[in-house]
Scaffold this active site. Structure first.
Site, mmCIF file in Angstrom:
data_model
loop_
_atom_site.group_PDB
_atom_site.id
_atom_site.type_symbol
_atom_site.label_atom_id
_atom_site.label_comp_id
_atom_site.label_asym_id
_atom_site.label_seq_id
_atom_site.Cartn_x
_atom_site.Cartn_y
_atom_site.Cartn_z
ATOM 1 N N GLU A 42 33.253 -50.827 -21.028
ATOM 2 C CA GLU A 42 33.583 -52.226 -21.275
ATOM 3 C C GLU A 42 34.727 -52.340 -22.275
ATOM 4 O OE1 GLU A 42 32.242 -55.359 -20.039
ATOM 5 O OE2 GLU A 42 31.945 -53.854 -18.491
ATOM 6 N N SER A 72 30.614 -33.206 -23.792
ATOM 7 C CA SER A 72 29.956 -34.453 -24.183
ATOM 8 C C SER A 72 28.433 -34.346 -24.199
ATOM 9 C CB SER A 72 30.389 -35.601 -23.256
ATOM 10 O OG SER A 72 31.762 -35.842 -23.394
ATOM 11 N N TYR A 85 28.396 -40.940 -29.005
ATOM 12 C CA TYR A 85 29.272 -42.022 -28.566
ATOM 13 C C TYR A 85 28.723 -43.427 -28.802
ATOM 14 C CZ TYR A 85 31.729 -38.225 -26.245
ATOM 15 O OH TYR A 85 32.401 -37.068 -25.992
ATOM 16 N N ARG A 106 40.274 -29.522 -31.754
ATOM 17 C CA ARG A 106 39.293 -29.737 -32.823
ATOM 18 C C ARG A 106 38.394 -28.512 -32.835
ATOM 19 N NH1 ARG A 106 35.729 -33.513 -30.887
ATOM 20 N NH2 ARG A 106 34.177 -31.852 -30.761
ATOM 21 N N ASP A 142 34.937 -26.862 -34.352
ATOM 22 C CA ASP A 142 33.659 -27.292 -34.914
ATOM 23 C C ASP A 142 32.918 -26.102 -35.521
ATOM 24 O OD1 ASP A 142 34.439 -29.636 -33.724
ATOM 25 O OD2 ASP A 142 32.967 -29.556 -32.104
ATOM 26 N N GLU A 179 32.610 -24.096 -31.767
ATOM 27 C CA GLU A 179 33.436 -24.162 -30.559
ATOM 28 C C GLU A 179 34.808 -24.741 -30.872
ATOM 29 O OE1 GLU A 179 31.263 -26.555 -27.815
ATOM 30 O OE2 GLU A 179 31.883 -28.445 -28.724
ATOM 31 N N ASN A 189 37.589 -27.396 -29.109
ATOM 32 C CA ASN A 189 37.697 -28.463 -28.112
ATOM 33 C C ASN A 189 39.176 -28.775 -27.934
ATOM 34 O OD1 ASN A 189 37.688 -31.002 -26.769
ATOM 35 N ND2 ASN A 189 35.638 -31.408 -27.532
ATOM 36 N N GLY A 228 37.946 -36.150 -28.356
ATOM 37 C CA GLY A 228 37.965 -37.602 -28.221
ATOM 38 C C GLY A 228 39.154 -38.194 -28.937
#
Length: 372
Positions: free
Chosen positions: A87, A210, A279, A318, A320, A333, A335, A339
């Protein structure tokens, strides 16, 4: 009077064939709204779930509305969070200049002539894993972020852990399980996991993002259901020891001479960082900079560079980490397409390190052209 410099034509690719449409579309909407329009002419490119490339009209809203409908129809624990993300994307005013091109299967004809560079904002398999990167490379189109090798390794958790371990990076104890082997020898494999990894442990599909298809397993009797869930998403499954500790992230930016941001700490109320926690609005607190001793901060930043170079990464990533006990740092990990909304961890880490969001986008595009 000097001739005005032509704007760079930037294709922003979003959507994709994986199950992570909503994360991709939310990032694309945010990026297109923040891009420097004095430098860039923005051309949205959507990839539908069936593989069609959509250029012209308004592919962002078209994909967001279709994905929102599918998310609600499918139901599941994450449906509400997915719908919220979509949305937001559908409501965004990106102010994009649109090319007019017939929808086609696969890479649109003449894409190389129409674009100077592609900003890739895809997540999950068939987008983040080197497949689209290879397609763009074959077409001779510069693109942001990691190349084919680093994208593939960054997506495959087992290959990533194997590579990190080969480079001497500290990682959590883990085991790899093949779906075919599990179907034939579940008993011996389960006993091996209990002996080598123990409980609690996490069971994950090797190639997915995700937090999809992941289970936290606290007892041996729960292991078969977790492996079978992961096996529905991938033929290779990662099982790793559950670390009780802090979760810290850093952002890396650059090609041959990368920079590392200040670290941030992810704080959340649940047992682990699942999809809704990651999220959903208000589910996570992100402390930037992370409250860490100076020597631990420097160790994390040094390990992030080593992980970036071990995978031959480029552009952005990124990385982690877990901090177990007081000071034991473990690489979790890398990435390669984190995001990318204005409030996502990667942009926030660079904002705290002196690079605002619009400038960060510009730098990624410049790095893509530099790599060409």
């Amino acid at each position: 009077m000097a001739e005005a410099r032509r704007k760079l034509r930037v294709g922003v690719v979003f959507g994709g064939r994986s199950g992570e449409h909503e994360v991709s579309l939310a990032g694309a909407a945010s990026v297109m709204a923040a891009m420097d329009r004095s430098r860039f002419e923005v051309m949205p490119i959507g990839i539908a779930r069936d593989g069609r490339w959509l250029m012209g009209g308004d592919p962002l809203r078209a994909l967001a509305r279709e994905a929102a409908r599918l998310a609600l129809t499918a139901g599941g624990a994450e449906a509400h969070t997915k719908h919220e993300l979509l949305e937001r994307a559908a409501a965004a005013d990106t102010g994009a200049a649109l090319m007019r091109m017939e929808t086609s299967e696969g890479l649109p004809e003449g894409l190389r002539e129409r674009l100077d560079v592609v900003l890739v904002l895809l997540h999950g398999p068939q987008g983040e894993d080197g497949t689209v990167q290879g397609l763009l490379q074959l077409a001779g189109v510069p693109y942001t972020g990691a190349g084919v090798l680093a994208s593939a390794v960054g997506m495959d958790k087992i290959a990533m852990k194997d590579l990190f371990r080969a480079h001497g990076l500290p990682v959590v104890e883990y085991a790899a399980v093949r779906r075919h082997d599990w179907e034939r020898e579940a008993g011996p494999i389960a006993r091996g996991i209990a002996a080598e990894i123990g409980f609690p442990c996490f069971v994950k599909p090797a190639n997915l993002g995700s937090s999809v298809g992941i289970s936290k397993v606290k007892a041996p009797e729960d292991l078969p259901a977790a492996i079978e869930l992961a096996a529905r998403h991938d033929r290779r499954i990662l099982v790793e020891r559950a670390v009780q500790g802090r979760e810290v992230e850093v952002a890396v930016l650059g090609n041959d001479d990368p920079r590392v941001s200040v670290p941030g700490e992810v704080c959340f109320p649940g047992e682990w960082y699942d999809y809704d926690t990651k999220y959903g609005a208000g589910q996570t607190t992100f402390k930037v900079p992370a409250p860490l001793p100076a020597d631990v901060t420097e160790e994390i930043r040094a390990l992030a560079l080593r992980a970036f170079r071990a995978t031959d990464c480029a552009g952005m990533a990124r990385v982690d980490f877990f901090i177990e006990g007081e000071r034991r740092v473990l690489v979790n990990e890398i990435n390669t397409i984190p995001g990318f909304t204005a409030t996502s961890a990667y942009p926030r880490l660079w904002e705290a390190s002196g690079i605002p969001y619009p400038e960060l986008i510009s730098r990624l595009i410049d790095l893509a052209l530099e790599r060409r």
